[in-house]
Each structure stands twice: as structure tokens, then as C-alpha cells.
Design an enzyme around this catalytic site. Structure first.
Site, PDB file in Angstrom:
ATOM      1  N   CYS A   1      -3.992  46.052  -8.231  1.00 57.51           N
ATOM      2  CA  CYS A   1      -4.811  45.114  -7.272  1.00 57.51           C
ATOM      3  C   CYS A   1      -5.146  43.913  -8.210  1.00 57.51           C
ATOM      4  CB  CYS A   1      -5.906  45.767  -6.805  1.00 57.51           C
ATOM      5  SG  CYS A   1      -6.845  44.567  -5.865  1.00 57.51           S
TER       6      CYS A   1
ATOM      7  N   CYS B   1     -10.957  46.796  -2.752  1.00 59.22           N
ATOM      8  CA  CYS B   1     -10.731  46.179  -1.364  1.00 59.22           C
ATOM      9  C   CYS B   1     -11.242  47.166  -0.224  1.00 59.22           C
ATOM     10  CB  CYS B   1      -9.221  45.887  -1.132  1.00 59.22           C
ATOM     11  SG  CYS B   1      -8.478  44.584  -2.357  1.00 59.22           S
TER      12      CYS B   1
ATOM     13  N   LYS C   1     -17.976  38.439 -14.278  1.00 61.04           N
ATOM     14  CA  LYS C   1     -18.944  38.635 -15.465  1.00 61.04           C
ATOM     15  C   LYS C   1     -18.320  38.458 -16.807  1.00 61.04           C
ATOM     16  CE  LYS C   1     -22.081  41.406 -13.082  1.00 61.04           C
ATOM     17  NZ  LYS C   1     -22.024  42.753 -12.153  1.00 61.04           N
TER      18      LYS C   1
ATOM     19  N   LYS D   1     -12.150  32.146 -10.467  1.00 60.41           N
ATOM     20  CA  LYS D   1     -13.049  33.023  -9.970  1.00 60.41           C
ATOM     21  C   LYS D   1     -14.465  33.378 -10.756  1.00 60.41           C
ATOM     22  CE  LYS D   1     -12.480  37.406  -7.867  1.00 60.41           C
ATOM     23  NZ  LYS D   1     -11.914  38.751  -7.557  1.00 60.41           N
TER      24      LYS D   1
ATOM     25  N   HIS E   1     -24.916  37.802  -4.742  1.00 60.96           N
ATOM     26  CA  HIS E   1     -24.493  36.780  -5.587  1.00 60.96           C
ATOM     27  C   HIS E   1     -24.213  35.523  -4.700  1.00 60.96           C
ATOM     28  CE1 HIS E   1     -20.131  37.157  -4.552  1.00 60.96           C
ATOM     29  NE2 HIS E   1     -20.529  38.484  -4.590  1.00 60.96           N
TER      30      HIS E   1
ATOM     31  N   HIS F   1      -9.097  43.249  -8.184  1.00 62.33           N
ATOM     32  CA  HIS F   1      -9.837  44.078  -8.838  1.00 62.33           C
ATOM     33  C   HIS F   1      -9.325  44.555 -10.307  1.00 62.33           C
ATOM     34  CE1 HIS F   1     -11.191  44.291  -4.539  1.00 62.33           C
ATOM     35  NE2 HIS F   1     -12.267  44.108  -5.311  1.00 62.33           N
TER      36      HIS F   1
ATOM     37  N   CYS G   1      -6.955  50.738  -1.999  1.00 60.42           N
ATOM     38  CA  CYS G   1      -7.593  50.324  -3.147  1.00 60.42           C
ATOM     39  C   CYS G   1      -9.243  50.158  -2.710  1.00 60.42           C
ATOM     40  CB  CYS G   1      -7.144  48.842  -3.269  1.00 60.42           C
ATOM     41  SG  CYS G   1      -8.385  47.920  -4.383  1.00 60.42           S
TER      42      CYS G   1
ATOM     43  N   HIS H   1     -22.212  35.438  -1.511  1.00 59.36           N
ATOM     44  CA  HIS H   1     -22.972  36.134  -0.133  1.00 59.36           C
ATOM     45  C   HIS H   1     -23.538  34.957   0.411  1.00 59.36           C
ATOM     46  CE1 HIS H   1     -22.704  40.012  -2.621  1.00 59.36           C
ATOM     47  NE2 HIS H   1     -21.586  40.181  -1.641  1.00 59.36           N
TER      48      HIS H   1
HETATM   49  N1  MSP Z   1     -18.725  44.689   3.580  1.00 51.43           N
HETATM   50  C1  MSP Z   1     -17.536  43.938   3.814  1.00 51.43           C
HETATM   51  C2  MSP Z   1     -17.856  43.156   4.955  1.00 51.43           C
HETATM   52  C3  MSP Z   1     -17.988  43.775   6.195  1.00 51.43           C
HETATM   53  S1  MSP Z   1     -18.083  42.860   7.857  1.00 51.43           S
HETATM   54  C4  MSP Z   1     -17.841  43.673   9.025  1.00 51.43           C
HETATM   55  C5  MSP Z   1     -17.490  42.865   2.589  1.00 51.43           C
HETATM   56  N2  MSP Z   1     -18.361  42.786   1.719  1.00 51.43           N
HETATM   57  S2  MSP Z   1     -18.494  41.822   0.636  1.00 51.43           S
HETATM   58  O1  MSP Z   1     -19.751  42.030  -0.147  1.00 51.43           O
HETATM   59  O2  MSP Z   1     -17.463  41.925  -0.403  1.00 51.43           O
HETATM   60  O3  MSP Z   1     -18.540  40.198   1.121  1.00 51.43           O
HETATM   61  C6  MSP Z   1     -19.476  39.827   1.972  1.00 51.43           C
HETATM   62  C7  MSP Z   1     -19.128  38.497   2.399  1.00 51.43           C
HETATM   63  O4  MSP Z   1     -19.337  37.645   1.242  1.00 51.43           O
HETATM   64  C8  MSP Z   1     -17.722  38.148   2.676  1.00 51.43           C
HETATM   65  O5  MSP Z   1     -17.553  37.082   3.765  1.00 51.43           O
HETATM   66  C9  MSP Z   1     -16.885  37.428   1.623  1.00 51.43           C
HETATM   67  O6  MSP Z   1     -15.923  36.597   1.940  1.00 51.43           O
HETATM   68  C10 MSP Z   1     -18.170  36.789   1.138  1.00 51.43           C
HETATM   69  N3  MSP Z   1     -17.865  36.403  -0.338  1.00 51.43           N
HETATM   70  C11 MSP Z   1     -18.087  37.631  -1.370  1.00 51.43           C
HETATM   71  N4  MSP Z   1     -17.738  36.959  -2.639  1.00 51.43           N
HETATM   72  C12 MSP Z   1     -17.448  35.439  -2.353  1.00 51.43           C
HETATM   73  C13 MSP Z   1     -17.441  34.263  -2.840  1.00 51.43           C
HETATM   74  N5  MSP Z   1     -17.201  34.255  -4.270  1.00 51.43           N
HETATM   75  N6  MSP Z   1     -17.221  33.162  -2.463  1.00 51.43           N
HETATM   76  C14 MSP Z   1     -17.317  33.030  -0.902  1.00 51.43           C
HETATM   77  N7  MSP Z   1     -17.459  34.136  -0.214  1.00 51.43           N
HETATM   78  C15 MSP Z   1     -17.529  35.232  -0.745  1.00 51.43           C
HETATM   79  O7  MSP Z   1     -16.475  42.301   2.492  1.00 51.43           O
END
Ligand code: MSP
Length: 471
Positions: free
Chosen positions: A143, A127, A296, A293, A18, A146, A124, A21
Site C-alpha cells: 500500500c 486504509c 513522523k 506528506k 493531528h 501505509h 489494507c 483532522h
Molecule cells: N474514519 C474515517 C472517516 C469516516 S467518516 C464516516 C477516516 N478517518 S481519518 O482519521 O483517517 O481521517 C479523518 C479526516 O481527516 C478525513 O476527512 C481525512 O481526509 C482527514 N485528514 C487526515 N489527514 C489529513 C491530512 N494530512 N490533510 C488533510 N486532511 C486529512 O478517514
């Protein structure tokens, strides 16, 4: 040649890529391309986080075998990274056999700082984090991220002795030996560190089997964060290979939500392994939609692929790197995006290129390619502090300044009056300045800046289609 290692957070494979990422990827990519521009040799890591309860549960809900499920999602993430034109050199999956094996070796090396004890408390799965009683109380048992009740767990776990390293980590953070960005998060992390108990780093297989097996104990798997954080080292071959050429990392990019893992557990692991800490951990904010935030259920989720398909990749990278602040939470809305596209990319940059290229083509101007990497010191300073939005603003002032300069110098009037020599000097000078700006812009907009460099190399040929057609 300076060697640099830059990393991105590895996303959980429990869903599709999304827009959030894209943040880590874009920031780390700009950083990597910037250092390459200076002539450094850069390795940029990316990867996927595939273990843990969250992923296991999601696959079970969908009735898909978990390995097949993470394989499918990993492919989608790889496509996404390619679509963003991320210049990564290394890719790690936490289910890779080499990662698993190296991760187990890392555990063994940490043995002196690991002990077994029983855990009674909260977890959680959203998280993937053990939660303190205080947090459970403050959030009334649910949480906030979530919207799910915390799970009560009572289990035998291995613990990592954070207490062995607390003072050392604190000193390193305070003295910016481990630079945490932005500055205001540093205090927050120091506070969390001072309150941090030893952390549980395994789960009983009976509760969760989807993880890296703990060496010499077939009843336990590693806590997903130990497995995940290790990726930054295993992808370089550690501990089987000497990684001193590449480690410590120059910069690690993560979201603010996961900074705590990178500022406490991660430094403790590294110190336990006798490795230096990364130079910088830069944490970005969250991407919101109209201040909310994305979710969906609210229906305000923006699909990054749709943005790229409709407007082109560099339009996406532009918005992301200039209007989504490097450090603070920022909004992505279609209106803001379209305004930036039309008023800035098309009007400022697109027009500048079109105006100069048309004049130069009509008047048969030839430009010699710039051979020197002459980057303004103001730009370099901002880039090396990872202040990417500010560096982008700096570049944009130059773009707008060049448009004003054309208006003042009126090359078309020189052409009309037949002042050929003056015209040539005027245009060559303006184009040289544009090419300098283009170089500074290249880490941010690689495709566009490539096109611009091609238009103005040798005999100038004005593009038939504008770089950013107005929408
Ligand atoms: N799997 C862990 C990271 C492990 S690193 C050793 C994780 N995954 S995640 O899919 O939840 O998030 C991956 C990255 O995307 C994180 O840096 C997270 O902050 C970023 N983002 C996920 N959603 C986001 C937003 N809505 N906005 C900006 N970044 C966000 O955490």
C-alpha cells in the site's frame, strides 16, 4: 426558519489529533456559522470512528484494553475540537450503545440488498479497505499510503449490492442532485463508480471481533465503513426518530482520500434505505509540509496545538481557511505561517482596527451597532459554493481597501485642522464599513470578530493590546 445539517468525517481513534483532522472541522464550522449568520437553524455533527482492525491492532500493540484506548483518544479529540472553537451541536461515538443499536436497524432495513458470498482477495488495514487485484498489481503488493504489504484474505462476507443502485447514483451525480466538489473529482468518482463491484460489508468475528455485530449472525461484525457512514444518520436518531427536518444534509465535508466511500457506498446505503442523498459532498485536499506528506519518520509533522498555543486560535484558523486551499493539497510550513501572521493578520487587519479605534477613541466617536445582516452578494455566492478560500480573499481585499481609504481620507489631518464634523462623518463611515467586513469575517474568525464588534460598539475603546501582536 431553514433547517440545515452539516457533517464532518469522524476520525479513526488510532492516534492523536493531528493537523489534517482540523481541516474537516474548520470547513464545516465556517459553513455552519455562515448559515447561522443568515438566520438558519444549523446542526453540526462531529464524532469518532472507533471500530475496525487498525484501532484494535494499535491498542493491542500498546497493551491497552481497546475500549480504554478509544476512550482516551476520544477525550483528546473532544479537547481538540473545543480548542478549535468548532460550533458543533451533536457528537457521536461509534461505540455508543445508541449508535450500535441504530446501526443494526439500518442493516436490517438494507437486508434486501445484502447477500452472503465468499471473498478471496486483498485488504489494507491502514486504509480499512478491500483492494482490487489491479491495485495490488499496480502497487507491487504494497500500500503506497501505509507502506505495508496488502493482506490476503479468504473469508465469508456479506455484500452490499452496489449494482442495484449504480445507474441511479450516476444520474444523481451527473445532474448535480448530489453535488460533488470540486468539479474535477466528479469525473473521478463516476469512473470509480462504473468500475465498482458489489462491496463486502462484514468481517468474520474470527478475524476481527472489534465491530458492530451483524444482526442475526453472531459470526460476523460489520465492515467499519458501514458502521462509520451510518453515524451521519444515527446521531440524528435514525431510524428510531423521524429525521426529515434535518435530512438530507446541506453539506458533508470529507478529505479527498475518503471521497470514494462517500460517493459510492454511502449513496447506495441511502438509496437502499429510501432516503434522499445529501445535497453536497465537498472534498478537501491534503495538508503537506514543503510539498511532502507529513510523517513522523521524515520529522516534518506540525502539531496543531503548538501553533494555537504560540499564535492563538484565530491565527491558526486564518492560515487554515485562507492559505490552505479549500480543495487542493496545500502546504503548512512555519515560515509561510509566520509570514501570513505578520504581514496579513497583524499588518492588514490588526493595524486597520488599531488605527480606526485609536482615532475614534481620541475624538470621542460613538457607533451604533449594525442591526441588519447586509452581506455582499459576491461573498454570499462564494460561500454558498463552499469556495471558502476565495471568499476569504474577497474579504481581505475589502480589509486592504479600507486601509487604503484611511490613507486617502487622512482623518488625522481633519482632526488636526479642527474639522470636527467632517472627521465624525469620515470615521463613522469607515467604521461602519469595517463592521460590515467584520460580519463577513465572523464565520472564519469568531473570537477576533467578536472582539472587533465589542471595540466599536457604543463609545469606541481602543484595545490596549493589539489583536495580533507582531512576532
Ligand atoms: N474514519 C474515517 C472517516 C469516516 S467518516 C464516516 C477516516 N478517518 S481519518 O482519521 O483517517 O481521517 C479523518 C479526516 O481527516 C478525513 O476527512 C481525512 O481526509 C482527514 N485528514 C487526515 N489527514 C489529513 C491530512 N494530512 N490533510 C488533510 N486532511 C486529512 O478517514
Amino acid at each position: 426558519m431553514t433547517k440545515r445539517y452539516i457533517t464532518t468525517a469522524i476520525p479513526y481513534m488510532n492516534g492523536l489529533p493531528h493537523i489534517g483532522h482540523a481541516m474537516d472541522y474548520c470547513l464545516a464550522d465556517v459553513c455552519a456559522r455562515y448559515y447561522r449568520l443568515l438566520g438558519d437553524e444549523v446542526r453540526l455533527q462531529a464524532g469518532t470512528d472507533e471500530h475496525g482492525g487498525k484501532i484494535f491492532q494499535k491498542a493491542a500493540d500498546l497493551h491497552i484494553p481497546v475500549q480504554e484506548y478509544v476512550n482516551n483518544n476520544t477525550n483528546l479529540f473532544k479537547e481538540f475540537i473545543a480548542k478549535l472553537n468548532i460550533s458543533y451541536t451533536d457528537f457521536v461515538r461509534t461505540t455508543d450503545e445508541a449508535h450500535v443499536r441504530r446501526c443494526q436497524k439500518i442493516w436490517e432495513k438494507l437486508q434486501d440488498h445484502i447477500y452472503l458470498a465468499s471473498y478471496k482477495g486483498w485488504y489494507c488495514t491502514g486504509c480499512e479497505r478491500f483492494v482490487t487485484d489491479k491495485e495490488v498489481e499496480e502497487n507491487h503488493g504494497v500500500c503506497p499510503d501505509h507502506q505495508k504489504p496488502y493482506e490476503r484474505v479468504e473469508e465469508e462476507n456479506y455484500y452490499l449490492k452496489i449494482s442495484d443502485f449504480k445507474e441511479q447514483i450516476k444520474e444523481l451525480i451527473l445532474n448535480d442532485k448530489l453535488l460533488i466538489l470540486p468539479e474535477f473529482r466528479k469525473k473521478e468518482m463516476l469512473q470509480l463508480l462504473s468500475e465498482s463491484p458489489d462491496v463486502s460489508i462484514s468481517r468474520p468475528k474470527a478475524q476481527l471481533s472489534w465491530g458492530v455485530p451483524v444482526p442475526n449472525d453472531d459470526t460476523q461484525v460489520m465492515y467499519v465503513w458501514i458502521d462509520a457512514l451510518s453515524n451521519y444518520l444515527t446521531v440524528l436518531g435514525y431510524p428510531e426518530k423521524d429525521i426529515s427536518e434535518w435530512w438530507p444534509a446541506t453539506a458533508q465535508f470529507v478529505g479527498k482520500d475518503i471521497l470514494r466511500f462517500h460517493a459510492i457506498i454511502w449513496p447506495a446505503m441511502l438509496l437502499g434505505l429510501g432516503l434522499p442523498l445529501p445535497r453536497t459532498i465537498s472534498s478537501h485536499g491534503m495538508i503537506l509540509s514543503n510539498g511532502q506528506k507529513m510523517s513522523k519518520s521524515i520529522g516534518n509533522v506540525i502539531d496543531p496545538i503548538e501553533v494555537i498555543d504560540r499564535y492563538g486560535l484565530d491565527a491558526f484558523r486564518y492560515y487554515f481557511l485562507r492559505h490552505i486551499d479549500t480543495f487542493a493539497d496545500s502546504d503548512f510550513t512555519w515560515t509561510k505561517f509566520e509570514d501570513a501572521y505578520n504581514n496579513e493578520l497583524a499588518n492588514d487587519l490588526g493595524n486597520l482596527v488599531q488605527r480606526l479605534a485609536t482615532l475614534a477613541e481620541k475624538n470621542g466617536i460613538t457607533i451604533e451597532a449594525i442591526t441588519e445582516t447586509n452581506l455582499a452578494s459576491g461573498y454570499r455566492e462564494l460561500m454558498e459554493k463552499y469556495e471558502f478560500t476565495r471568499a476569504f480573499d474577497y474579504i481581505w481585499e475589502k480589509v486592504q481597501g479600507l486601509n487604503r481609504k484611511i490613507d486617502e481620507e487622512k482623518p488625522w489631518a481633519l482632526a488636526k485642522n479642527g474639522e470636527k464634523e467632517k472627521l465624525e462623518i469620515c470615521l463613522t463611515n469607515l467604521i461602519q464599513k469595517l463592521l460590515e467586513v467584520n460580519l463577513m469575517l465572523s464565520p472564519f474568525l469568531p473570537d477576533t470578530t467578536n472582539k472587533i464588534a465589542n471595540i466599536f460598539s457604543g463609545q469606541v475603546l481602543s484595545p490596549k493590546i493589539p489583536l495580533f501582536p507582531k512576532k
